[in-house]
Structure formats: C-alpha cells, structure tokens
Design a protein around this motif. Sequence first.
Motif: not given
Lengths: 406, 406
Positions: A181-187, A388-401
Amino acid sequence: MEIVVQKYGGSSLATVEKIKEVANKVIKKKEEGYHVVVIVSAMGKTTDELISLAKGITDHPVPREMDMLLTTGEQISIALLSMALNAKGYSAVSFTGSQLNIQTTSIHQKARIKDIETTKLIEALEENKIVVVAGFQGVTKDNEYTTLGRGGSDTSAVALAAKLGGRCEIYTDVDGIYTMDPRKLKRARKIEKINYEEMMEMASLGAGVMHYRAVELGHKYKIPIYVASTFSEERGTMITNGGDTSMEEILITGMASSLDDIQVTLLNIPSSTSSLYRLFGELAEEEVNVDMISQMLTEDNKMNVSFTIPKTDLHVAEEIVEKWREEDSAIQWEVNTDIAKISVVGLGMRSHSGVAGKVFELMAKNNIEIKMVTTSEIKITWVVDQKDELRAVEVIGSGFGLEMAE
Amino acid sequence: MEIVVQKYGGSSLATVEKIKEVANKVIKKKEEGYHVVVIVSAMGKTTDELISLAKGITDHPVPREMDMLLTTGEQISIALLSMALNAKGYSAVSFTGSQLNIQTTSIHQKARIKDIETTKLIEALEENKIVVVAGFQGVTKDNEYTTLGRGGSDTSAVALAAKLGGRCEIYTDVDGIYTMDPRKLKRARKIEKINYEEMMEMASLGAGVMHYRAVELGHKYKIPIYVASTFSEERGTMITNGGDTSMEEILITGMASSLDDIQVTLLNIPSSTSSLYRLFGELAEEEVNVDMISQMLTEDNKMNVSFTIPKTDLHVAEEIVEKWREEDSAIQWEVNTDIAKISVVGLGMRSHSGVAGKVFELMAKNNIEIKMVTTSEIKITWVVDQKDELRAVEVIGSGFGLEMAE
C-alpha cells in the motif's frame, strides 16, 4: 473474434460524465477488433444510499428484499452505459443477471455463481453489439434475485470471461497492484505480473484491489486478469499463472500490513490438544475469526497460547475466555491491542528457505521486536508493536526490493 | 378469501416514513381478512431523477435502455415496502414485472399488458403472504423489460385485479374524484360513485386523478375501482358500472377545464370534403392532436374551419398551414391562444336532451361568449375566452349542482 470482458467499478461510474468516459474506453477496445462484454458495478455511492434507505425501514431487512433492492444499483449503471454507447453510434445492449440467467446458489447477499447461460450474450456479440452486464447479481433457479457479496462484480467479470473463454480486464481507481500500500510504503513498486496464488494471499490480507473470490476463480479457470486504472493509460498489473519474469530472482512479490487485529494471550492453560480444540472450537462457534496461533509449553504441564483476532471480535472473545477463567482460576489472560500484523507473500519462498531467516535478521538489526510469527508455503506473517509498523514495512521494502528503482 | 389489489402512487411512498405508514394501511386490510396484493409506483421523485440521469447521458436515450433504467424505480419501492411489512411481523414477498411475467407488447416506453401469469402470485397468497408487485412494468416474451407509459401503475393494478378476480383500490394524494378541480371550483363536490364511461371522459380531459387506460381496462373487465387518499380515512370515489344513485336526477357528473389548447381558424379554403380530408390528414401525419373541429360554409364555395390543438403543437401546425397559403393566397388564418376549453360529462345526457340548451342559456345570461362547441353522447365541450374561464366554471357548477350542499 477474441472476447474481452471489461469490468468497471463504482468509482469509475460515479457521474454521467465518467460513464461517458468509460463508454469511450469501451469503444476503443471494440475498435481494436474485439468482442467486448462490459460488467459494471453500481454508480459511486448508490449501493450505500440504497442500504441507508433499507436501514430507514428496519435494522434487520429481510435478505431477499435486500437483494431485490441492491440489484437496482447495477441495473441503473448498465442502462446508462448502454445509452452512452448507443448515443456514440455503437450498438449496445444491457442485461441484468436475471436476463442472462446468471445462476447462483440461493443464499441471499452472499450467493455463489453456479453457471451462466451465454446463448443470448453470444447472439448479441454476433450481431456486433457491445454487451453490458450487471455485475454483483444473479438469480436462483426460481428466478429469485441474489447478490454475490463483497467483490461480487469482479467475480461476475472473471466468471463470464471463464465461460466465454475470453480475457478479463478489471478497471478501477488505482492503476494496478503494488508491492505494498503506497500510503504505508511511499516508494512501493507497481507489480507487472503476479501469480494467482500470490494474489490470493495478498487479497486475503485485504490488500491488492481485487477480491479473493475473483482471483480464486481466475486461478481455477486460468483466466488472465489485467488490473488497471480506468482513467489513465498507464500499464497495470497482469494476474496470471506465471510470475514476475524479470531477470533477478524475486523472493517476495508483495507485502501487506494491518492494524485491524489484536493479540490475545492465555497463560497457564492445561497442556492438552483437547484444550486447544475446545478453545478454538468455542471461538469458531461464535464466528470469531482467528488468524495467527502460537502455542508454547511451560512447566507443570501447562501451556501458553497466543492468537490474533479482528478488533471487532474482542467482546465475544472476552466472554469465552472469562468462562474458562471461572472454571480454572489459574488461567490468566491478556490482550494487546497495539499491534501491527505484517505479511510478505512470494512464490519464491517455495524454492528458497532463507526468507524467514532474512525477515528475522532485518527485524533484529533494526531493533524491532517480533511478538509472534506464522509461516505458510508462500507467506510469512508476523506481529510487531504498532509503533514499529511503518519502520518494519520500510526495512522489508528495501530489504526485499519492493521499492521502485531510484 | 377475497383478493384486494391496492395501488399506492409515488407521492404516498416518497419517504421511508411514508412507506412505513403505507405498510400499516396494507396490514389493516390484511387483518380485515383479505388476501392483499399491493402495486407500487416509484418513490416520490425517483422517476424524474432517473430521467435526468439519462438526459445527462444523451438527449435521445434508446427506449429499450430507458425502460431498463426506469424499471429500477418500482423495484426499489417493492423491496422497501416488503421489508417494512416483514419488519412489522407480516410475511410479504415482492415481485418485479419480469418475475411475475407480466407479458406486454414490445413497444418500449408505451407497452400494453397482454397477460399476467398468476401461478407464483397465487402460491404466495396461499402461503398467507402479502404480495408486493412493481407497477408500470412488464416484459416481452423475450424477457425484455418494458414500461407501460403514463398511468402505467394504475393500469397494472386494474389488470391484476381483473386477472385475479379481485377488487381494486387506488390510493393517491387526493381523496377521490371531484365534480371539478377544486382549485378552479372551490366548492366542488366529491363524487361518491361514477360510471366507467363518465370516468373515461373525465380522464381523457386530463381530470379525475385516474388515467384513461386504467379506467378503460376496469370497464372492459367490470372491475370496481375505489379511489381514495392514502393518508386519510375519508371515503373516496367508487368507479363502477352504475352511476350516482342519489334520488335527484343527475344530468352532469363532472366538469373539466383546460388552458392547454389553442384555437386555429382557417378562412376562405375551397369548400370540399377533400380539402378537409387533406388538412386533417396532414395534421395527423405530423401527430398534431386535433380535438374540436367546427366548419362553416361561406359564399363563393369557400369555407372557414376552426379547430383546437395543444399549445405545444402550434409550431408544427403553423408549418402545415403556411404551406397551404403558399398554394392558395386567398387562404387566411388566425390563431387564438387565449382560450379555455370547458367540458361537462354525464350519463344523464343520454336520456335528457336539454343539457346543451341549458349550457347555452347559462353562458348567454352571464354574457360569456361561446367561441366554439362540440357535443358527443355524454359530453359537451365549448371554448370561451380565457378571462371567462373561472366565471363559466362557477356558473355551470352552481347551475348543474356540482357544488357541495350548503
């Protein structure tokens, strides 16, 4: 001539101006040389307005009459779209679920499609007409009007595509399926191709635009489903049998996170399968929708059990747990309402066992506590503190491409 | 058990509150020991709103799709009324025209009822259910949705009463048929009983609440039609085979007057039947609705012809007449737009020849000029200056006893 089934959602049909734009989009497809069948939802807020009329009459409307009421919404849409097509010089004809004999089970408000008679429809296509069909609705064998419940119009579209052996295009107000969801993971990145199974997991997480049932049906009949925006030409997402075929290996296709659940933990219950059986049996009986379960033995032949349920089911769950406590005062329980449930989905997990490990690693490195975890064949779900939600989402988002390339 | 068919118009169903009141009225009849079948129109302004949606799409919507659109209006009403009845503890079931197989001709927007299948309906009545049916709509033999045009729901009600051998009750926002529109004749009297033929004449004059077609059908099948107010207990008007049976002899049952017509006069046209034939043939071809005609021979083998047409047809009539003038410059013509057309209707005229004479006498005594007059078996119509309308109505109203007793 190849048949294309297009589906337009309510927000794409919210005004007469939008309906005329949709007509242009339909005509474009027709001009490309396809037989076009269009499935439509009710205009914008029509269904909500009808429901509020019913609520004005009674808090508990008869389901049969509710279906009688709601089916008018799509009927209005098919009439107007067909008028618009005719006004633009294209021969078009509209059909209700009853007229097409879209046979369903007889459970009002959540009927399931059994079969569709296509003689009338194919006749119209052969007369070079554009066919406009009311989504979300069908009839029982006694010609009682039924509706298909949530995601109904998508299901109508996929079912019709399956029956006609055509392609299916779902047009909506977003331009495809995103990794998150782009509202939670901007990129968040738009997914070009996604596999049915992945999409089903995403859909059952409430993510990904499409409803579970429609994807399931697509999977069953191997109907490629294209999801894109009604009012833009941008390329959308294709849901098919394959997966993303990019060169790099994709482990995770998408992610979803939800704040709608709570975690209930019971401490010191007697350690036996029958206790678990009884606990979850009682919850199921009251239709409490248990999702994740984790259980741990303690000393003294006791165990602790944690599970997540929708926030809305808290009250019912409390009643059940309190009954247990009355019987056995050793049992204690706590509820954590400040949790986020995060899931990653990917066919790649089937062949690569390292995904869970990488998730743990990423969480640990970033000091995010995992409070609970469950894994299935192509999905890992874990619970973290809400903060921690958004931080976790970001970490996974960048970690898994899962993000767009820079 | 006797069957009663009740019909409720749109203004009686304009809000959910009114629908609940209508439900109470239906239940009252049911509790009196009748099988009740209810025909409903679309709620309040729903039909207008749907029409305006269609106009937003195109100025010339396809009639088939217009019917697809409009039939949703009554479907919403049947669902809501049926919900209301069920919520009050009465078993009720709703049917669309398609579900009941109300067979019509295939002319969209002005279809005519051919037959009604009553098996399903009678089954429901035998299960002690109240049956709620969508008025104004039907289907062709191919299950194409049709509407019956103006007065359609009344027609549905009378047709169903005829088919079921029941009584027919029309509930509306006025409390019966009056001798004259009370806005024009303040002391107009409510008619207790009126004969079908009188009512047909009244209806064709645009007066008297009911539509011509519905009364005609009642006449054909000898169905007593009771017209009354939805939200009052006041006694309404019965339309039957008999007439008013009061002791005093009634010559005139009702009166109507209209400002919607104009009078066209052609002077100096060649005196021959073929001229008349050609003139009115050309007008008919352009669907100009000619009502009164009067013709007078002049010297030189010429004649003058006067006729009335609806104001809205003036433009078309002008074109036709101008063409005549081009062919024969002797022809002159004039239009009088300030006229009132007044009619009196009464079965009593059949046996009493003095009615026309009395009309002339009353007009002359009050210095009201009669500009044109036509008579038929049970109706006299004459034209006066618009400024004389209300005075003429009053003179006739008191002269023929159309007012309430003091």
